[in-house]
Design an enzyme around this catalytic site. Structure first.
Site, PDB file in Angstrom:
ATOM      1  N   LYS A 146      -2.309  -2.326 -20.734  1.00 22.14           N
ATOM      2  CA  LYS A 146      -2.939  -1.021 -20.995  1.00 22.14           C
ATOM      3  C   LYS A 146      -3.085  -0.831 -22.503  1.00 22.14           C
ATOM      4  O   LYS A 146      -4.117  -0.372 -22.989  1.00 22.14           O
ATOM      5  CB  LYS A 146      -2.069   0.116 -20.441  1.00 22.14           C
ATOM      6  CG  LYS A 146      -2.132   0.311 -18.935  1.00 22.14           C
ATOM      7  CD  LYS A 146      -1.398   1.600 -18.542  1.00 22.14           C
ATOM      8  CE  LYS A 146      -1.425   1.834 -17.049  1.00 22.14           C
ATOM      9  NZ  LYS A 146      -0.751   3.057 -16.630  1.00 22.14           N
ATOM     10  N   GLU A 195       5.145  -4.405  -8.298  1.00 21.10           N
ATOM     11  CA  GLU A 195       5.408  -3.718  -9.574  1.00 21.10           C
ATOM     12  C   GLU A 195       6.856  -3.281  -9.696  1.00 21.10           C
ATOM     13  O   GLU A 195       7.394  -3.210 -10.794  1.00 21.10           O
ATOM     14  CB  GLU A 195       4.496  -2.487  -9.702  1.00 21.10           C
ATOM     15  CG  GLU A 195       3.344  -2.733 -10.655  1.00 21.10           C
ATOM     16  CD  GLU A 195       2.477  -1.500 -10.904  1.00 21.10           C
ATOM     17  OE1 GLU A 195       1.290  -1.723 -11.158  1.00 21.10           O
ATOM     18  OE2 GLU A 195       2.951  -0.359 -10.841  1.00 21.10           O
ATOM     19  N   HIS A 234      -6.616 -17.102  11.748  1.00 21.91           N
ATOM     20  CA  HIS A 234      -7.685 -18.094  11.650  1.00 21.91           C
ATOM     21  C   HIS A 234      -8.041 -18.377  10.199  1.00 21.91           C
ATOM     22  O   HIS A 234      -9.132 -18.863   9.902  1.00 21.91           O
ATOM     23  CB  HIS A 234      -8.911 -17.602  12.419  1.00 21.91           C
ATOM     24  CG  HIS A 234      -8.601 -17.378  13.865  1.00 21.91           C
ATOM     25  ND1 HIS A 234      -8.803 -18.344  14.826  1.00 21.91           N
ATOM     26  CD2 HIS A 234      -8.042 -16.321  14.501  1.00 21.91           C
ATOM     27  CE1 HIS A 234      -8.400 -17.875  15.998  1.00 21.91           C
ATOM     28  NE2 HIS A 234      -7.928 -16.646  15.820  1.00 21.91           N
TER      29      HIS A 234
END
Ligand code: PA5
Length: 464
Positions: A433, A290, A319
């Protein structure tokens, strides 16, 4: 407190000039690094950015400790309602200091558990309500803006659930952490009489772990916040030093800047070899993404810059991811996070069992194996021309953890200066938002709903 930065495997001597930084490049960019420090220091002195001051806020620490002391032992669960910077720091601290989730000691009134509602997945919130007892829960609602949709919605659900069980007394079991005197959460807290703590206006969400946003949940969990602040204060002093050898945040910023901008490593893998640091890796991911993912420089030039942070866990992801890291595109830089000492070494019995795949481990320890695997991964990557570095913590206690988090916040701020982007805003998040507010019919956001409807129409025309 000791945190060591081993940058050797970032150097061209180790990974070649196409992928590693040369000493000439470092020397020629030293003035830029010093300038980055000076301009961030100036911005701090002008009180534009406040996170470096947080470790020295003894008034806040005292108030938080007193509040936590007054509530102590009256709850067995701290329910944190928040998202992004208002949740990740507390989660990182809990995971590092009280053990990896879900393997913490059984919860009780003297060892409360942390439940974080940082999503509006109804199955998450529903499951939390099923397992928590409203009479034994303390709710911390954290939102800098006081208006984030997810936090507001989850809080309405939790507040209602508390109210049904406790009536008017529910307000005494809620603490709100938000911007002082502004935003609807502050208004609600005042109206209903919640305990409240401020997040300073010049401290952004992802830089707020050492403000009340992180300290209130930490203190409620019984974590010694004075030790946290002590470690962060010591790191802060280091981070203001102009000498690169004393200031590993500045050195880290410069080397990562060169590796990214000059050697094309656009992905930054944070690679803790510690399950207790797994929360911090997710916290770092938000901080780096951000703060540095930006469309424009501060002068307004389009750059669309950003280095994609990835969290990988050692040895588990050896792995899972290392095949890609070793043989895939050479577009990554790796930062191993190493603990020199774990809480317990995980001793392996000296007894041999007569089977070769087991017997070479006899008398060793999980800690030794973990470090052997980490240094083997670092060596393999370096020998394959893949730049990597290691941040090494002597141990993981309050002081080291907070110093580590503060180190990354400074490194991010310095990187913002080197890139000439505003590391402290998040316009890209704001757009989503606003669309959400429009879609949920929040007054004042009608134009975003209309814009969204136009987008839907475009989709329909495209056959969607
Ligand atoms: O770093 C930030 O500013 C954001 O990620 C915020 O923390 C996040 O959007 C939550 O905001 P708020 O604390 O206002 O609910």
């Amino acid at each position: 407190m000791r945190i060591h930065f081993d940058d050797t495997n970032l150097l061209s001597e180790m990974v070649g000039e196409a992928h590693g930084v040369t000493r000439r490049e470092i020397d020629s960019h030293l003035p830029q690094a010093k300038q980055a420090l000076a301009s961030f220091r100036k911005a701090f002195d002008e009180e534009r950015y406040g996170f470096p001051a947080l470790p020295f806020d003894s008034v806040m620490a005292k108030a938080v400790r007193e509040y936590a002391k007054s509530a102590w032992a009256s709850y067995d669960t701290v329910c944190l309602v928040g998202i992004g910077g208002s949740a990740l720091g507390a989660w990182a601290v809990d995971c590092a200091l009280r053990g990896p989730h879900p393997l913490q000691k059984p919860y009780s009134a003297t060892h409360p558990r942390l439940i974080v509602l940082d999503n509006v997945d109804p199955d998450l919130t529903g499951a939390a309500l099923e397992v928590m007892n409203p009479k034994r829960t303390l709710v911390a609602v954290v939102a800098k803006s006081g208006a984030t949709a997810e936090t507001a919605a989850n809080f309405l659900v939790v507040r209602d659930w508390m109210g049904r069980a406790l009536g008017r007394k529910a307000a005494r079991r809620i603490v709100a952490v938000t911007s002082p005197g502004q935003g609807d959460l502050a208004r609600l807290a005042e109206r209903e009489g919640y305990a409240t703590f401020p997040i300073p206006l010049n401290v952004g969400g992802r830089f707020s772990v050492l403000s009340a946003a992180g300290l209130v949940p930490a203190a409620l969990l019984g974590i010694n916040i004075l030790k946290l602040l002590k470690g962060a204060a010591a790191m802060t002093q280091q981070c203001w030093q102009p000498d690169l050898e004393a200031n590993i945040a500045l050195k880290g910023a410069l080397l990562h800047y060169l590796i990214w901008q000059r050697k094309g490593k656009t992905i930054h893998v944070a690679f803790p070899y510690s399950n207790r640091l797994w929360g911090a890796a997710f916290w770092f991911r938000q901080l780096w993404a951000e703060s540095l993912g930006k469309a424009k420089t501060r002068k307004g030039e389009a750059v669309h810059t950003g280095q994609t942070p990835v969290a990988a866990l050692g040895t588990t992801d050896q792995h899972s991811q290392v095949q890609l890291y070793m043989e895939g595109p050479n577009d990554k830089v790796f930062t191993f996070w190493r603990l020199r000492k774990h809480r317990t070494p995980g001793k392996i019995s000296k007894k041999r069992i007569g089977l070769e795949a087991f017997d070479y481990l006899a008398g060793s320890s999980l800690e030794t194996l973990l470090e052997a695997e980490r240094s083997a991964a670092a060596a393999s990557l370096a020998l394959n021309g893949r730049p990597n570095c290691t941040l090494e913590l002597d141990r993981l206690d309050e002081e080291h953890l907070a110093a580590f988090l503060q180190l990354f916040m400074f490194q991010t701020a310095f990187m913002g200066e080197l890139l000439d982007v505003n590391a402290f805003d998040q316009e890209g998040v704001e757009m989503g938002k606003r669309f959400t507010f429009g879609l949920m019919n929040r007054p004042g956001f009608e134009s975003y709903r209309q814009e969204f409807e136009q987008y839907e129409q475009k989709r329909r025309q495209a056959g969607g």
